[in-house]
Design an enzyme around this catalytic site. Structure first.
Site, PDB file in Angstrom:
ATOM      1  N   HIS A   1      44.445  34.316  36.498  1.00 53.86           N
ATOM      2  CA  HIS A   1      44.283  33.758  37.843  1.00 53.86           C
ATOM      3  C   HIS A   1      43.797  32.319  37.827  1.00 53.86           C
ATOM      4  O   HIS A   1      43.417  31.787  38.859  1.00 53.86           O
ATOM      5  CB  HIS A   1      43.325  34.625  38.668  1.00 53.86           C
ATOM      6  CG  HIS A   1      43.879  35.976  38.985  1.00 53.86           C
ATOM      7  ND1 HIS A   1      43.209  36.892  39.776  1.00 53.86           N
ATOM      8  CD2 HIS A   1      45.034  36.583  38.625  1.00 53.86           C
ATOM      9  CE1 HIS A   1      43.938  38.005  39.881  1.00 53.86           C
ATOM     10  NE2 HIS A   1      45.035  37.832  39.181  1.00 53.86           N
TER      11      HIS A   1
ATOM     12  N   ASP B   1      42.645  38.429  35.266  1.00 54.40           N
ATOM     13  CA  ASP B   1      41.887  37.809  36.353  1.00 54.40           C
ATOM     14  C   ASP B   1      41.649  36.356  35.961  1.00 54.40           C
ATOM     15  O   ASP B   1      42.441  35.782  35.224  1.00 54.40           O
ATOM     16  CB  ASP B   1      40.588  38.581  36.606  1.00 54.40           C
ATOM     17  CG  ASP B   1      40.128  38.506  38.064  1.00 54.40           C
ATOM     18  OD1 ASP B   1      39.888  37.378  38.529  1.00 54.40           O
ATOM     19  OD2 ASP B   1      40.018  39.555  38.728  1.00 54.40           O
TER      20      ASP B   1
END
Length: 381
Positions: A230, A207
């Site tokens: 991310h 993430d």
């Protein structure tokens, strides 16, 4: 921080502070026996000491079911030296935290590894099972003057490190690792906190490498390698009608490799009172990043609770300087701002982002700003 450096530091400080070895309180480095009580007993002694104190965790694998290290303490200089690995339970429960420091001041953590053993929970989430959210490996809550130095964190169930409602927190030399497909394993999440520094760290996760939530201010991020993951994100913001803003953020000298995003600001597409302002992104390298520069103010997962609405988050005074490298998608620069609260005072300077052998593109919606120096792809501001 190497074990030798930790030993030398322990030796140099042993005469000036009280020192407590977790083994003396019954901790066992076998990776199976629950050492939580022993760690908490050592903490209690160190926390009660009226002079600077240290806790020593020697080499080995120490199983910790869950631990809350709570203050306030009688001294403002408590050091924890970790040579070994702290191991989380191998299954998963409904607990949202694993190791927590709360109401403390002047605590520093040096070295060591946290093994969150998040794989069983990831598998549950990936197959769409009825799973809990997961535990954050290390939480710093409502604390001040904290240093986390050369800590490694592996395979957290959820966030690796969370900084919440705290101030003057320094994280340096961290190494955070989880597979690129591990869900919700943010490297470092900062929320309702101020004066947080993250430097000289490597983050590989599933993430955000670093995420900043509401009420975050005065953050300095420098010399961070991110990927997979991310990217470095402000947000998501605006999921509630009333939220604190995010301001005075600096991200510099960072490298993104194979990430989903690079430098991102993300807000829900629905009314909210928050804001983002005073953000500086400079000296960033993008290596095959899907969205190198992105502002997304229409975040609405599954189009639930926010279709046909617009974000109330006001974004202003955001500058991008010396952002270079390669995009994995045609649109390298994307400003998808709120129609009712357009992005204002956005600055682009010396941008060079390429897309293979084809020209990269920019996309602008409801954004106002200016450019200087060279800007590739051509700006749509």
């Amino acid at each position: 921080m190497s074990s030798l450096r930790i030993l030398l530091l322990i030796s140099s400080l042993s005469l000036s502070m009280a020192s407590y070895n977790v083994m003396d309180f019954g901790a066992r480095p076998d990776g199976r026996s629950d050492s939580a009580r022993a760690f908490l007993a050592a903490w209690d002694k160190a926390c009660r000491a009226h002079k600077p104190a240290s806790i020593v965790v020697p080499a080995g694998r120490f199983y910790i079911s869950q631990a809350l290290f709570q203050g306030p303490c009688n001294n403002g200089a408590l050091r924890i030296f970790i040579q070994g690995t702290l191991v989380a339970p191998s299954g998963y429960s409904h607990s949202s935290t694993w190791i927590t420091f709360k109401y403390v001041e002047g605590v520093s953590i040096h070295g060591g590894t946290l093994d969150g053993q998040g794989q069983p929970l990831w598998k549950c989430k990936m197959r769409g099972g009825d799973c809990p959210g997961g535990a954050t490996s290390l939480t710093i809550g409502e604390s001040n003057n904290i240093v986390i130095d050369s800590l490694s964190s592996l395979n957290s169930e959820m966030f690796h490190i969370s900084v919440f409602a705290s101030s003057y927190v320094t994280i340096r030399g961290a190494k955070i690792t989880a597979p690129g497909d591990s869900p919700n394993t943010d490297g470092i999440h900062i929320q309702k906190s101020t004066y947080v520094n993250v430097t000289g760290s490597t983050i590989e996760t599933g993430d955000d490498c670093i995420s900043m939530g509401e009420g975050t201010s005065n953050v300095w991020i420098e010399k961070v390698n991110c990927g997979p993951g991310h990217g470095i994100s402000i947000g998501s913001l605006g999921d509630q009608p009333q939220q604190e803003g995010v301001q005075n953020i600096t991200v510099k000298s960072v490298v993104f490799t194979g990430t989903q995003n690079g430098l991102r600001i993300k807000t829900w597409g629905k009314p909210s009172s928050g804001f983002v302002r005073g953000v500086t992104f400079r000296h960033a390298v993008m290596n095959y990043v899907q969205n190198p520069i992105v502002v997304d103010q229409n975040y609405c997962p599954g189009n639930v609770n926010c279709p046909n609405q617009s974000s109330g988050i006001k974004i202003s005074k955001v500058s991008y300087n010396d952002i270079q490298g390669s995009s994995a998608t045609p649109i390298a620069v994307k400003f998808d701002c709120s129609p009712t609260n357009p992005c204002r005072k956005i600055g682009l300077q010396n941008i060079k982002l390429t897309y293979g052998k084809k020209p990269a593109q920019s996309y602008c919606s409801h954004v106002h700003g200016k450019t200087s120096g060279f800007v590739i792809p051509p700006s749509c501001l």
